[in-house]
Motif scaffolding. Structure first.
Motif, PDB file in Angstrom:
ATOM      1  N   THR A 169      16.999  -7.523 -93.107  1.00 14.69           N
ATOM      2  CA  THR A 169      16.345  -7.472 -92.322  1.00 14.69           C
ATOM      3  C   THR A 169      17.858  -6.485 -91.275  1.00 14.69           C
ATOM      4  O   THR A 169      17.165  -6.657 -90.375  1.00 14.69           O
ATOM      5  N   ASP A 306       6.576  -8.459 -89.266  1.00 16.18           N
ATOM      6  CA  ASP A 306       7.631  -8.904 -90.482  1.00 16.18           C
ATOM      7  C   ASP A 306       8.080  -7.712 -91.239  1.00 16.18           C
ATOM      8  O   ASP A 306       9.474  -6.580 -91.473  1.00 16.18           O
ATOM      9  N   ASP A 309       9.645  -4.496 -89.281  1.00 21.92           N
ATOM     10  CA  ASP A 309      10.994  -4.733 -88.346  1.00 21.92           C
ATOM     11  C   ASP A 309      11.714  -4.787 -90.018  1.00 21.92           C
ATOM     12  O   ASP A 309      13.060  -4.381 -89.378  1.00 21.92           O
ATOM     13  N   ARG A 312      12.311  -1.148 -90.029  1.00 21.12           N
ATOM     14  CA  ARG A 312      13.242   0.134 -89.428  1.00 21.12           C
ATOM     15  C   ARG A 312      14.567  -0.400 -89.139  1.00 21.12           C
ATOM     16  O   ARG A 312      15.108   0.553 -89.289  1.00 21.12           O
TER      17      ARG A 312
END
Length: 317
Positions: A169, A306, A309, A312
């Protein structure tokens, strides 16, 4: 040159085995003639580090201890470097041969071969060929990550390490200080379990997300190493293996076979896409991201968010 190095290694091993307290680099340099003849401190340091690594590769367990003044010392305890008598029957020798074959495609091939030679010298039956084919199976464990070997050695020698790690992440890697416990392969990926000093907790790291070099650090572990390290169970729970819910995804034809193997329902949508229902648990989003544009999450909404995200974050980094 070979004789001189062998003599130097022998003298270093005798010093480390003969001491009852850790010896500093300064003390070892003053005790070994070849180190006294080193032209400079840098030359000695390079020579000592190479010799220490060579002795560890030969099987000597060298401990790194830091005293109250912060000075690092080294010793090799006799009880840690003594093996009981080794006796192997044909079945045990065959199992060792199979284990050695596993590493033939990895950088541990030389170490595995050397270990079998030492076992033969210690009592392996002469009429047993550890490399003889015992079936149609030819096991292989691929090791592509550069971090594997230094982490494997750090786990063996109980040495803390530092490396840069990029979470799925995160756009950029961050430095992690880790006391490595164990390495394990799960579904084609290698994972490290250990104590994260920065977070004060046990963590599992995927080796493919380690960037740059793994660097060793002096000093002893600050946390106790558990008797059983559950790397696979931890990663499995992150990947949704213990899921109690379901998720619906769209999957491109002829793609994502691991997902298809876990699907509880599959329906053809046409235009080169299928709809799948798969178990949903913690960490499924990280797994789905690996399939890139071949997967589209339909529901639940929080899983879709999720995954977006994470994608990205990858695009930014």
């Amino acid at each position: 040159m070979a004789i001189a190095k062998a003599e130097r290694l022998m003298n270093l091993a005798l010093c480390l085995l003969g001491t009852r307290r850790p010896l500093s680099k300064r003390e070892l340099r003053e005790s070994i003639e070849a180190y006294l003849e080193a032209g400079s401190d840098d030359s000695f340091n390079r020579m000592f580090e190479r010799d220490k690594d060579d002795l560890r590769e030969l099987g000597l367990v060298i401990e790194t201890v830091e005293n109250l003044d912060g000075e690092v010392g080294y010793l090799a305890r006799r009880d840690s470097n003594r093996l009981p008598p080794i006796t192997l029957d044909a079945e045990e020798a065959a199992a060792l041969g199979l284990a050695a074959k596993v590493w033939q495609q990895a950088r541990l091939a030389g170490a595995a071969s050397g270990a079998l030679q030492k076992l033969r010298a210690a009592g392996l039956p002469e009429d047993v060929d550890p490399y003889e084919a015992h079936g149609a199976l030819e096991p292989r464990i691929p090791v592509h990550e550069a971090a594997f070997e230094p982490l494997m050695l750090a786990c063996r020698d109980r040495r803390p390490v530092v490396f840069d790690y990029r979470k799925a992440t995160a756009a950029h890697p961050e430095q992690r200080h880790v006391e490595p416990w164990a390495l394990e392969c799960w579904r084609g990926h290698w994972y490290l379990a250990g104590w994260d000093r920065d977070r004060g907790a046990e963590r599992v790291f995927r080796l493919s997300r380690i960037t740059g070099k793994v660097r060793s650090r002096g000093g002893a572990f600050t946390a106790a190493v558990p008797d059983v390290v559950t790397v696979r169970e931890t990663v499995a729970s992150w990947a949704g293996e213990t899921a109690d819910r379901s998720a619906r995804i769209r999957l491109r034809k002829d793609a994502g076979y691991p997902l298809r193997a876990r699907a509880t329902f599959v329906r053809e949508l046409g235009d080169g896409w299928d709809e799948l229902e798969i178990p949903y648990g913690h960490g499924l989003d990280a797994w789905l991201v690996e399939f890139g544009p071949d997967v589209v999450v339909l529901e639940p909404a929080e899983l879709r968010a999720d995954v977006v995200d994470r994608l990205r974050a990858v695009a930014k980094g």
